[in-house]
Design a protein around this motif. Structure first.
Motif, PDB file in Angstrom:
ATOM      1  N   VAL A  84       0.852  -1.192   0.000  1.00 22.24           N
ATOM      2  CA  VAL A  84       0.000   0.000   0.000  1.00 22.24           C
ATOM      3  C   VAL A  84       0.886   1.241   0.000  1.00 22.24           C
ATOM      4  N   ILE A  85       0.641   2.115  -0.980  1.00 24.68           N
ATOM      5  CA  ILE A  85       1.388   3.365  -1.116  1.00 24.68           C
ATOM      6  C   ILE A  85       0.431   4.505  -0.771  1.00 24.68           C
ATOM      7  N   VAL A  86       0.890   5.438   0.077  1.00 22.77           N
ATOM      8  CA  VAL A  86      -0.005   6.477   0.592  1.00 22.77           C
ATOM      9  C   VAL A  86       0.536   7.869   0.275  1.00 22.77           C
ATOM     10  N   ASN A  87      -0.381   8.741  -0.153  1.00 19.25           N
ATOM     11  CA  ASN A  87      -0.053  10.143  -0.403  1.00 19.25           C
ATOM     12  C   ASN A  87      -0.194  10.948   0.895  1.00 19.25           C
ATOM     13  N   SER A  88       0.225  12.186   0.858  1.00 15.47           N
ATOM     14  CA  SER A  88       0.260  13.011   2.067  1.00 15.47           C
ATOM     15  C   SER A  88      -1.109  13.353   2.649  1.00 15.47           C
ATOM     16  N   THR A  89      -2.102  13.662   1.816  1.00 17.60           N
ATOM     17  CA  THR A  89      -3.390  14.099   2.352  1.00 17.60           C
ATOM     18  C   THR A  89      -4.030  13.059   3.272  1.00 17.60           C
ATOM     19  N   PRO A  90      -4.127  11.787   2.878  1.00 18.91           N
ATOM     20  CA  PRO A  90      -4.692  10.826   3.835  1.00 18.91           C
ATOM     21  C   PRO A  90      -3.903  10.747   5.144  1.00 18.91           C
ATOM     22  N   LEU A  91      -2.587  10.856   5.056  1.00 21.09           N
ATOM     23  CA  LEU A  91      -1.770  10.835   6.283  1.00 21.09           C
ATOM     24  C   LEU A  91      -2.082  12.037   7.165  1.00 21.09           C
ATOM     25  N   ILE A  92      -2.131  13.208   6.564  1.00 18.97           N
ATOM     26  CA  ILE A  92      -2.388  14.444   7.320  1.00 18.97           C
ATOM     27  C   ILE A  92      -3.778  14.408   7.948  1.00 18.97           C
ATOM     28  N   ILE A  93      -4.766  13.966   7.172  1.00 18.71           N
ATOM     29  CA  ILE A  93      -6.140  13.907   7.683  1.00 18.71           C
ATOM     30  C   ILE A  93      -6.243  12.916   8.844  1.00 18.71           C
ATOM     31  N   LEU A  94      -5.723  11.713   8.645  1.00 15.68           N
ATOM     32  CA  LEU A  94      -5.816  10.703   9.708  1.00 15.68           C
ATOM     33  C   LEU A  94      -5.045  11.122  10.950  1.00 15.68           C
ATOM     34  N   CYS A  95      -3.899  11.761  10.778  1.00 15.00           N
ATOM     35  CA  CYS A  95      -3.167  12.287  11.939  1.00 15.00           C
ATOM     36  C   CYS A  95      -3.990  13.360  12.637  1.00 15.00           C
ATOM     37  N   LEU A 124      -0.523  17.791 -11.276  1.00 18.37           N
ATOM     38  CA  LEU A 124      -0.329  16.898 -10.144  1.00 18.37           C
ATOM     39  C   LEU A 124       0.847  17.355  -9.298  1.00 18.37           C
ATOM     40  N   HIS A 125       0.724  17.176  -8.001  1.00 18.32           N
ATOM     41  CA  HIS A 125       1.809  17.530  -7.085  1.00 18.32           C
ATOM     42  C   HIS A 125       2.892  16.458  -7.106  1.00 18.32           C
ATOM     43  N   ASP A 126       4.063  16.843  -6.658  1.00 19.92           N
ATOM     44  CA  ASP A 126       5.209  15.932  -6.611  1.00 19.92           C
ATOM     45  C   ASP A 126       4.893  14.634  -5.874  1.00 19.92           C
ATOM     46  N   GLY A 127       4.243  14.749  -4.714  1.00 15.22           N
ATOM     47  CA  GLY A 127       3.921  13.567  -3.925  1.00 15.22           C
ATOM     48  C   GLY A 127       3.003  12.618  -4.673  1.00 15.22           C
ATOM     49  N   GLU A 128       1.979  13.174  -5.338  1.00 11.78           N
ATOM     50  CA  GLU A 128       1.042  12.338  -6.095  1.00 11.78           C
ATOM     51  C   GLU A 128       1.759  11.602  -7.224  1.00 11.78           C
ATOM     52  N   VAL A 129       2.629  12.313  -7.924  1.00 12.27           N
ATOM     53  CA  VAL A 129       3.390  11.715  -9.020  1.00 12.27           C
ATOM     54  C   VAL A 129       4.278  10.592  -8.486  1.00 12.27           C
ATOM     55  N   GLU A 130       5.002  10.869  -7.403  1.00 12.12           N
ATOM     56  CA  GLU A 130       5.884   9.847  -6.835  1.00 12.12           C
ATOM     57  C   GLU A 130       5.101   8.648  -6.304  1.00 12.12           C
ATOM     58  N   VAL A 131       3.908   8.884  -5.751  1.00 11.78           N
ATOM     59  CA  VAL A 131       3.072   7.777  -5.277  1.00 11.78           C
ATOM     60  C   VAL A 131       2.745   6.847  -6.443  1.00 11.78           C
ATOM     61  N   MET A 132       2.361   7.430  -7.581  1.00 11.89           N
ATOM     62  CA  MET A 132       1.992   6.607  -8.736  1.00 11.89           C
ATOM     63  C   MET A 132       3.194   5.869  -9.319  1.00 11.89           C
ATOM     64  N   ILE A 133       4.325   6.545  -9.393  1.00 14.74           N
ATOM     65  CA  ILE A 133       5.525   5.881  -9.921  1.00 14.74           C
ATOM     66  C   ILE A 133       5.945   4.749  -8.984  1.00 14.74           C
ATOM     67  N   LEU A 134       5.971   5.030  -7.674  1.00 16.30           N
ATOM     68  CA  LEU A 134       6.352   4.002  -6.704  1.00 16.30           C
ATOM     69  C   LEU A 134       5.374   2.820  -6.762  1.00 16.30           C
ATOM     70  N   ALA A 135       4.096   3.119  -6.912  1.00 19.96           N
ATOM     71  CA  ALA A 135       3.087   2.064  -7.001  1.00 19.96           C
ATOM     72  C   ALA A 135       3.340   1.165  -8.211  1.00 19.96           C
ATOM     73  N   GLN A 136       3.715   1.764  -9.321  1.00 15.74           N
ATOM     74  CA  GLN A 136       4.014   0.972 -10.514  1.00 15.74           C
ATOM     75  C   GLN A 136       5.290   0.157 -10.315  1.00 15.74           C
ATOM     76  N   GLU A 137       6.313   0.777  -9.732  1.00 18.08           N
ATOM     77  CA  GLU A 137       7.583   0.084  -9.520  1.00 18.08           C
ATOM     78  C   GLU A 137       7.443  -1.088  -8.552  1.00 18.08           C
ATOM     79  N   LYS A 138       6.639  -0.910  -7.496  1.00 15.42           N
ATOM     80  CA  LYS A 138       6.487  -1.951  -6.476  1.00 15.42           C
ATOM     81  C   LYS A 138       5.336  -2.914  -6.787  1.00 15.42           C
ATOM     82  N   LYS A 139       4.636  -2.629  -7.893  1.00 13.94           N
ATOM     83  CA  LYS A 139       3.444  -3.415  -8.226  1.00 13.94           C
ATOM     84  C   LYS A 139       2.491  -3.419  -7.019  1.00 13.94           C
TER      85      LYS A 139
END
Length: 160
Positions: A4-15, A76-91
């Motif tokens: 599971v790959i997570v972007n900043s907004t869900p982390l900030i909201i849940l915190c 798209l913000h940097d974090g969103e872009v990196e989330v998608m790239i990481l998600a593809q790389e890690k399947k």
């Protein structure tokens, strides 16, 4: 174990509502790219402290192909872009994003996506939380906009 790959907004909201633990209970561990870590820890606030103290289950993982970042639209913000790239790389099995443009892009890429509200619904279904309604109120107080139609749908799905 699900990846599971997570972007900043869900982390900030849940915190912000004191419910970061939901992610640990549901997924055991999550991954975030460096841009998300930088965004969430940019201010010395509650979210920053909670993320820094969860290093045993929140893993910061570099994306391998930085050139891929050029392929994404500027909206798209940097974090969103990196989330998608990481998600593809890690399947990845799942990514957590709240921004609608980012969600559309992720779905176009064939990624499985949910947002903070989807996590809360699933957490209630699994018995991790008892009620969603008070959390929605807290989220609004913390500046998270929830459309009344979406709120009604979430409460209906949660049987509240």
């Amino acid at each position: 174990m699900r990846k599971v790959i997570v972007n900043s907004t869900p982390l900030i909201i849940l915190c912000g509502i004191g419910k970061l633990h939901i992610l640990k209970e549901m997924y055991q561990e999550i991954y975030i790219p460096p841009a998300v870590f930088q965004e969430v820890t940019a201010k010395e606030d509650s979210a920053c402290q909670q993320i820094r103290s969860a290093e045993d289950w929140i893993h910061i993982e570099e994306i391998k192909d930085l050139s891929e970042k050029k392929m994404y639209k500027a909206k798209l913000h940097d974090g969103e872009v990196e989330v998608m790239i990481l998600a593809q790389e890690k399947k990845a099995d799942l990514i957590l994003l709240d921004d609608s443009a980012a969600k559309k892009t992720a779905k176009y890429l064939g990624l499985t996506v949910t947002g903070t509200l989807g996590v809360l619904i699933k957490a209630k279904q699994q018995g991790i939380i008892q009620e969603i309604r008070p959390l929605l109120s807290e989220m609004r107080l913390n500046g998270f906009y929830i459309n009344s139609v979406v709120e009604r749908m979430v409460l209906d799905l949660a049987e509240e």
